[in-house]
Design a protein around this motif. Sequence first.
Motif, short mmCIF file in Angstrom:
data_model
loop_
_atom_site.label_atom_id
_atom_site.label_comp_id
_atom_site.label_asym_id
_atom_site.label_seq_id
_atom_site.Cartn_x
_atom_site.Cartn_y
_atom_site.Cartn_z
N SER A 105 0.90 -1.35 -0.02
CA SER A 105 -0.14 0.09 0.16
C SER A 105 0.56 1.61 -0.14
N VAL A 106 0.24 2.64 -0.30
CA VAL A 106 0.99 3.33 -0.53
C VAL A 106 -0.56 4.11 -0.32
N GLU A 107 0.00 5.41 0.58
CA GLU A 107 -1.29 6.67 1.18
C GLU A 107 -0.29 7.85 1.97
N TRP A 108 -1.30 8.70 1.71
CA TRP A 108 -0.97 10.04 2.31
C TRP A 108 -1.81 9.56 3.83
N ILE A 109 -0.49 10.29 5.52
CA ILE A 109 -1.83 9.69 6.52
C ILE A 109 -1.54 10.87 7.14
N THR A 110 -2.74 11.31 8.04
CA THR A 110 -1.98 12.23 9.09
C THR A 110 -1.29 11.90 10.11
N ALA A 111 -0.08 12.51 11.28
CA ALA A 111 1.21 11.52 11.62
C ALA A 111 0.03 11.43 13.18
N ASP A 112 0.02 10.55 13.43
CA ASP A 112 -0.77 10.64 15.35
C ASP A 112 0.56 10.90 16.15
N GLY A 113 0.32 10.22 17.26
CA GLY A 113 1.47 10.58 18.07
C GLY A 113 2.91 10.31 17.94
N GLU A 122 5.65 18.13 12.85
CA GLU A 122 4.35 18.96 13.39
C GLU A 122 3.16 18.09 13.38
N ASP A 123 2.60 18.96 14.86
CA ASP A 123 1.19 18.15 14.90
C ASP A 123 -0.06 18.15 13.93
N GLY A 124 -0.86 17.24 13.07
CA GLY A 124 -1.67 17.18 12.08
C GLY A 124 -0.56 17.49 10.44
N SER A 125 0.68 17.15 11.03
CA SER A 125 1.00 16.83 9.73
C SER A 125 0.67 15.59 8.50
N ARG A 126 0.55 15.92 6.79
CA ARG A 126 0.41 14.81 6.52
C ARG A 126 2.01 13.94 6.16
N VAL A 127 2.11 12.40 6.46
CA VAL A 127 3.10 11.52 5.87
C VAL A 127 2.97 10.37 4.76
N LEU A 128 3.93 10.59 3.85
CA LEU A 128 3.71 9.50 3.41
C LEU A 128 3.96 7.50 4.18
N LYS A 129 2.85 6.61 4.02
CA LYS A 129 3.06 5.84 4.29
C LYS A 129 3.44 4.55 3.10
N TYR A 148 7.32 8.76 6.31
CA TYR A 148 8.41 9.35 5.55
C TYR A 148 7.28 11.01 5.48
N PRO A 149 8.79 12.10 5.77
CA PRO A 149 7.91 13.46 6.38
C PRO A 149 7.69 13.71 4.58
N GLU A 150 6.90 14.43 4.50
CA GLU A 150 6.25 15.29 3.38
C GLU A 150 7.22 15.31 2.15
N THR A 151 8.71 15.70 2.50
CA THR A 151 9.38 16.36 1.48
C THR A 151 9.87 15.29 0.76
N MET A 152 9.68 13.82 1.35
CA MET A 152 10.71 12.64 0.34
C MET A 152 9.35 12.27 -0.56
N SER A 153 8.51 12.89 -0.75
CA SER A 153 7.17 12.98 -1.90
C SER A 153 7.80 12.40 -3.22
N PHE A 154 9.33 12.63 -3.22
CA PHE A 154 9.63 11.68 -4.81
C PHE A 154 9.79 10.80 -4.49
N VAL A 167 17.93 5.91 -4.21
CA VAL A 167 17.18 7.08 -4.31
C VAL A 167 17.48 8.14 -3.63
N PHE A 168 17.76 7.82 -2.59
CA PHE A 168 17.89 8.07 -1.40
C PHE A 168 19.78 9.34 -2.17
N ARG A 169 19.98 8.46 -1.86
CA ARG A 169 21.67 8.76 -2.18
C ARG A 169 21.86 8.85 -3.75
N ASP A 170 21.03 8.84 -4.81
CA ASP A 170 21.24 9.40 -6.05
C ASP A 170 20.60 11.43 -6.30
#
Length: 236
Positions: A105-113, A122-129, A148-154, A167-170
Amino acid sequence: MNKNSMIPLYQQLAEEIKEQIVSGKLMPRERMLTESEFSKEYELSRITVRKAIEYLVDEGYVVRKQGIGTFVADKKLRRVLNNQINSFTEISEQSGGIASADLVSVEWITADGNVIKRLGVEDGSRVLKIVRVRNHDGEPVMIEENYYPETMSFLLQENLSGSTYRVFRDRGIIPSHATKTFDICYATKNEAKLLHVKEHQALLLQKDVVYDQNQEPVHYTKMLINSERYQTTVSV
């Protein structure tokens, strides 16, 4: 067997059997000779044979099944934890195998604690799962639940059946250190299906937070690991 050697006979026998396993002469899940048969073939006492088998059991090369016999263990992906950050793909390749991933699965979710704390978002941020099953030579070894934080949306533009670390190292993002915690959990019906194990089988639960060269979190990952196919050694 060299009975004049300084190396104990049981250890010589264990190394002989181990070589047969590593070379592929003895295949995973193949039933081995009985203690009596080993004793006759190598002209050793059954006590010596028993010690050799016990040594191989401890090393994870063979398994005993009560009332059935002794069998060659499934090949394990062997990982040494030290001060280097290696991806699953790199560990698999270093073991002479081929790594692959099945995307669950791949989805955007709202980050929990828990995710907020570990990724520093930050609270309420979306993260890539991203959830994947990682395979070694086609056999499922673990379920990775990655955040992953939103900055990793690539990552959404990449082939997620390959190595994300490449991918990260590239992109100049170098996973450099991590915090790791270990626990035990038990396979749910769905997890058992993905890992090809029985429901409620004990699994190793590993939680990692990996940081880059700038001390920024790259990802938080929960790994559900089938310990029958994976071995971790900690180097300190």
